[in-house]
Design an enzyme around this catalytic site. Structure first.
Site, PDB file in Angstrom:
ATOM      1  N   ASP A  21      33.483  52.652  41.570  1.00 38.05           N
ATOM      2  CA  ASP A  21      34.656  52.638  40.570  1.00 38.05           C
ATOM      3  C   ASP A  21      34.214  51.753  39.164  1.00 38.05           C
ATOM      4  OD1 ASP A  21      36.883  54.046  41.166  1.00 38.05           O
ATOM      5  OD2 ASP A  21      37.900  52.201  42.392  1.00 38.05           O
TER       6      ASP A  21
ATOM      7  N   ASP B   2      37.631  49.722  43.349  1.00 37.97           N
ATOM      8  CA  ASP B   2      38.254  48.193  42.579  1.00 37.97           C
ATOM      9  C   ASP B   2      39.519  47.845  43.452  1.00 37.97           C
ATOM     10  OD1 ASP B   2      39.909  50.232  41.735  1.00 37.97           O
ATOM     11  OD2 ASP B   2      39.653  49.550  39.583  1.00 37.97           O
ATOM     12  N   SER B   3      39.805  48.596  44.319  1.00 37.38           N
ATOM     13  CA  SER B   3      40.898  48.241  45.317  1.00 37.38           C
ATOM     14  C   SER B   3      40.290  46.932  46.165  1.00 37.38           C
ATOM     15  CB  SER B   3      41.225  49.300  46.211  1.00 37.38           C
ATOM     16  OG  SER B   3      40.069  49.845  47.028  1.00 37.38           O
TER      17      SER B   3
ATOM     18  N   GLU C 235      45.904  60.961  42.893  1.00 34.01           N
ATOM     19  CA  GLU C 235      46.482  60.035  43.515  1.00 34.01           C
ATOM     20  C   GLU C 235      47.883  60.033  43.295  1.00 34.01           C
ATOM     21  OE1 GLU C 235      46.784  55.128  44.385  1.00 34.01           O
ATOM     22  OE2 GLU C 235      45.206  56.033  43.132  1.00 34.01           O
TER      23      GLU C 235
END
Length: 266
Positions: free
Chosen positions: A84, A45-46, A181
């Site tokens: 995602d 979804d970046s 992350e």
């Protein structure tokens, strides 16, 4: 590249061979990355930030994710496709299943969900219904407003202890993979040893079972001009993008990336 499956990734962890992952959003880069040997293509979804120009991932819809997953599938040559579930797409377990089914029909082999131990019920439901899940822990961009920004997670002992417990709980619930992350390198190493499933890191040191970067970051492309500490520009010194992708794969496999300067301390 021979087709990569969950069995492949589990085998790489067992052998101590690093797993390579990159974000990917279209057919052309899917072909290039998979032919360079990238084993997992993350339809992240970046894309809301690097493709759509938003300042966060929150505006991205499940339809967006399905569209880009289908595009990646068309160019892919053997890599596993991980997609995602975007913001609020897993607000309830049943909603997560409905949205995951859309992504699987579009071409995903696995879905990624951001969260912690509270995800257990959702992961269990998806796993029972044949949807493999990667649990994304640590810095979770969909909750950036709660976290107070893009900050390293797990530096305080209580938080680190909870993260270790959550990782084990999510594996027990049926998670097939973890992504950590912006987590201190030592904590990421401990979690990697504590679970039997593959653990992928981004800003989590070199001891995880594999690495992921945002494609645009590792190619030296940035809308904001801000480069995260954990990023290396693999285009530097390379004649073309294909060479940069191959350099990334080699660097991860030989554990020359990430170096100590790309990680975080407690």
């Amino acid at each position: 590249m021979p087709e990569v499956t969950l069995t492949t990734l589990n085998g790489l962890k067992a052998k101590g061979e690093k797993i390579t992952m990159l974000t990917c959003y279209d057919a052309t880069f899917a072909k290039a990355a998979s032919e360079a040997g990238v084993e997992v293509l993350l339809v992240g979804d970046s894309l809301g930030m690097v493709l759509q120009g938003h300042d966060s991932t929150l505006p991205v819809s499940n339809d967006d994710m399905a569209y880009h997953t289908a595009s990646v599938k068309r160019g892919n040559n053997g890599a596993l496709i991980l997609t995602d579930l975007p913001f609020m797409a897993h607000a309830t377990p049943e909603l997560a299943f409905t949205n995951a089914a859309q992504l699987m029909r579009a071409g995903a082999h696995m879905v990624k969900i951001e969260g912690a131990a509270w995800l257990a019920e959702t992961i269990r439901l998806l796993a029972e219904r044949g949807v493999p899940v990667c649990a994304h822990m640590g810095l979770t961009p969909q909750t950036v407003n709660v976290l107070g920004g893009y900050k390293v997670q797990g530096r305080q002992e209580a938080q680190a202890r909870q993260m270790r417990a959550d990782a084990i709980a999510l594996e027990q619930a049926g998670a097939a993979m973890l992504l950590l992350e912006c987590v201190p390198s030592e904590l990421a190493a401990e979690i990697t040893q504590a679970v039997g499933i593959p653990v992928i890191g981004i800003g989590a040191g070199s001891a995880t079972d594999g690495q992921v970067l945002v494609l645009h970051d590792m190619l030296g492309l940035s809308l904001s001009g801000r480069v995260p500490k954990f990023v290396k520009n693999f285009m530097a010194g390379q004649p073309d993008i294909q060479s940069a992708l191959a350099a990334y794969v080699e660097a991860v496999k030989t554990v020359s990336f990430p170096a100590s300067e790309h990680g975080f301390s407690a």
